[in-house]
Design an enzyme around this catalytic site. Structure first.
Site, PDB file in Angstrom:
ATOM      1  N   HIS A  38      -5.552   4.670   7.142  1.00 41.71           N
ATOM      2  CA  HIS A  38      -4.954   5.279   5.951  1.00 41.71           C
ATOM      3  C   HIS A  38      -3.449   5.502   6.157  1.00 41.71           C
ATOM      4  CE1 HIS A  38      -8.693   5.870   3.737  1.00 41.71           C
ATOM      5  NE2 HIS A  38      -9.223   6.268   4.865  1.00 41.71           N
ATOM      6  N   ASP A  49      -2.857  -0.399   6.792  1.00 40.44           N
ATOM      7  CA  ASP A  49      -3.827  -0.750   5.753  1.00 40.44           C
ATOM      8  C   ASP A  49      -3.494  -2.082   5.095  1.00 40.44           C
ATOM      9  OD1 ASP A  49      -5.031   1.593   6.369  1.00 40.44           O
ATOM     10  OD2 ASP A  49      -4.780   2.548   4.421  1.00 40.44           O
ATOM     11  N   ASP A  79       0.858  -1.185   0.000  1.00 42.08           N
ATOM     12  CA  ASP A  79       0.000   0.000   0.000  1.00 42.08           C
ATOM     13  C   ASP A  79       0.895   1.236   0.000  1.00 42.08           C
ATOM     14  OD1 ASP A  79      -2.797   1.258   0.534  1.00 42.08           O
ATOM     15  OD2 ASP A  79      -1.500   2.173   2.036  1.00 42.08           O
ATOM     16  N   GLU A 109       0.755   5.638   0.426  1.00 41.07           N
ATOM     17  CA  GLU A 109       0.000   6.852   0.752  1.00 41.07           C
ATOM     18  C   GLU A 109       0.604   8.005  -0.032  1.00 41.07           C
ATOM     19  OE1 GLU A 109      -2.718   7.035   2.515  1.00 41.07           O
ATOM     20  OE2 GLU A 109      -2.671   4.894   2.996  1.00 41.07           O
TER      21      GLU A 109
END
Length: 434
Positions: free
Chosen positions: A161, A166, A18, A20
């Site tokens: 988040h 996540d 993941d 961000e």
């Protein structure tokens, strides 16, 4: 700098990942997280996470961020991507990649980050995008299929988040989905387990190196959903051509039954819609007075209508719901209220109704909205499927219309809100005007 040596061919683990980033319109990598799991048992083998300081700190929101909480102060002391690129590469290269919406988002961000430092990106052995995968296997029971919604469905807590959190939540969601499906389907002889769910998706992507070519599975699921939506829309339009079937009358609307859903369309595109009692919310409202007609910006045509209190309450509820729960409200765009008042506060509330048009032969605008004439003899087509005539359209001003319209959430050019699209307008014509 020389490219790292190719990864050994026996990397059988799956890496859940993941990233961000900053919010649109410019996506800048702020954090990377990955958990390597055994493909047979889905137990953690290793993990890696790092914040990333972007070259342009002004791109990072300050002092607060709306979604992931990463601010300028959070990343100012973090290493630049060049310093962590080896670790990211080693985590990913030669393994099967898994994650929620990674085909169109995370994998693209990673490739862009390596391109910016002039290095070849890591290549996946295959990709498992859990957004279309779980949409296919698990269906709409968890709502809009966002990771936060799936986690809430299984009681896994609130999505933070942040990359590593996540990733771990994504793995737990897959395990929970597989467990539920196992219990439901085992008696039928179809047993989707975490292993064969992932292997099925991996086989579909095996041997491809470009994420753009890894979309066959996404398109298969997405096109099937979109075809069903198109069929449903056609059926509604066909029924509504002779009445108001498919459109909810205001007295039948229960705000407690209105919810936000995100639907997967073709090519993994997502569309946010309102649902009411299991169907897309479309409203009908009789006797709306046309305050004025906007034809200045063709082919974008609209009318402004006064609305009654019961419609105002429904639209205000939808506006508040969309601002709190829709993905569009999480962007940096300015939210535009759906209801407007012109003059003093005691005037009747108004809304814009969009007249849908279609461009034919490159420059001719034809009505897509069905516009009919309504008098004491009934309802007959008036402007439907005809070339747009601004003078004729402007003649609607001062008349009353029965409106049948959909509610569409948009986020476009730094503005977001709800657009009301007229599917059909029945224009009231007095006897002396007929």
């Amino acid at each position: 700098m020389a490219a790292p040596a190719p990864a050994p061919p026996d990397r059988e683990e799956i890496v859940f990942l993941d990233v961000e980033t900053t919010t649109p319109p410019r996506r800048v990598l702020l954090e990377f997280g990955a958990v390597v799991v055994c493909s047979r048992r889905l137990v953690d083998v290793s993990s890696y996470a790092t914040l990333v300081r972007p070259a342009d700190l002004d791109a990072v929101p300050d002092p607060t961020a709306r979604c992931n909480g990463i601010t300028r102060d959070t990343v100012v002391a973090a290493p630049p991507f060049r310093d962590v690129a080896d670790n990211v590469y080693d985590s990913l290269h030669g393994r099967v990649w898994a994650g929620h919406n990674i085909v169109d988002f995370d994998s693209v961000i990673i490739r862009d980050a390596f391109a910016e430092i002039g290095r070849p990106p890591p290549e996946p052995k295959g990709m498992v995008d859990t957004l279309p995968l779980l949409t296919h296997w698990f269906g709409p029971r968890a709502g809009d299929m966002k990771l936060a919604s799936l986690a809430n469905y299984f009681g896994l807590g609130k999505q933070r988040h942040r990359s590593l959190d996540d990733v771990k939540m994504n793995i737990d969601v897959v395990k929970n989905c597989a467990t539920v499906l196992f219990l439901e389907e085992s008696l039928r002889g179809v047993v989707p387990t975490p292993q064969n769910m992932l292997e099925d998706a991996t086989i579909r992507t095996q041997g491809t190196s470009d994420p753009a070519t890894n979309r066959d599975y996404n398109e298969l699921v997405g096109s099937h959903v979109e075809e069903m939506m198109i069929d449903t829309t056609k059926q509604m339009d066909a029924r509504s051509s002779g009445g108001s079937s498919g459109f909810v009358e205001l007295d039948d609307v229960s705000t407690e039954s209105i919810e936000i859903k995100v639907v997967l369309l073709h090519r993994s595109r997502l569309r946010t819609i309102f649902h009411h009692k299991g169907a897309q919310l479309q409203l009908s409202c009789p006797g709306l007075e046309v305050r004025w007609v906007s034809t200045q910006f063709q082919p974008k045509l609209s009318i402004v209508v006064d609305i009654p209190d019961n419609l105002s309450k429904v639209l205000e509820f939808c506006d508040n719901l969309a601002q709190s729960e829709s993905p569009e409200a999480c962007s940096n765009s300015t939210w535009k209220p759906i209801i407007k008042r012109y003059g003093n506060a005691t005037t009747r509330p108004t809304v814009w109704l969009k007249i849908a048009t279609t461009i034919v032969n490159g420059n001719t605008a034809m009505y897509s909205t069905q516009i009919c004439q309504k008098d004491c003899n009934g309802v007959i087509p008036k402007l439907a499927s005809r070339k747009v005539d601004t003078a004729e359209l402007e003649s609607l001003q001062g008349n009353k219309v029965d409106a049948f319209f959909s509610l569409e959430i948009y986020d476009y050019k730094a503005k977001a809100g709800i657009l009301l699209v007229a599917k059909r307008l029945d224009v009231h014509v007095l006897r002396d005007q007929a």
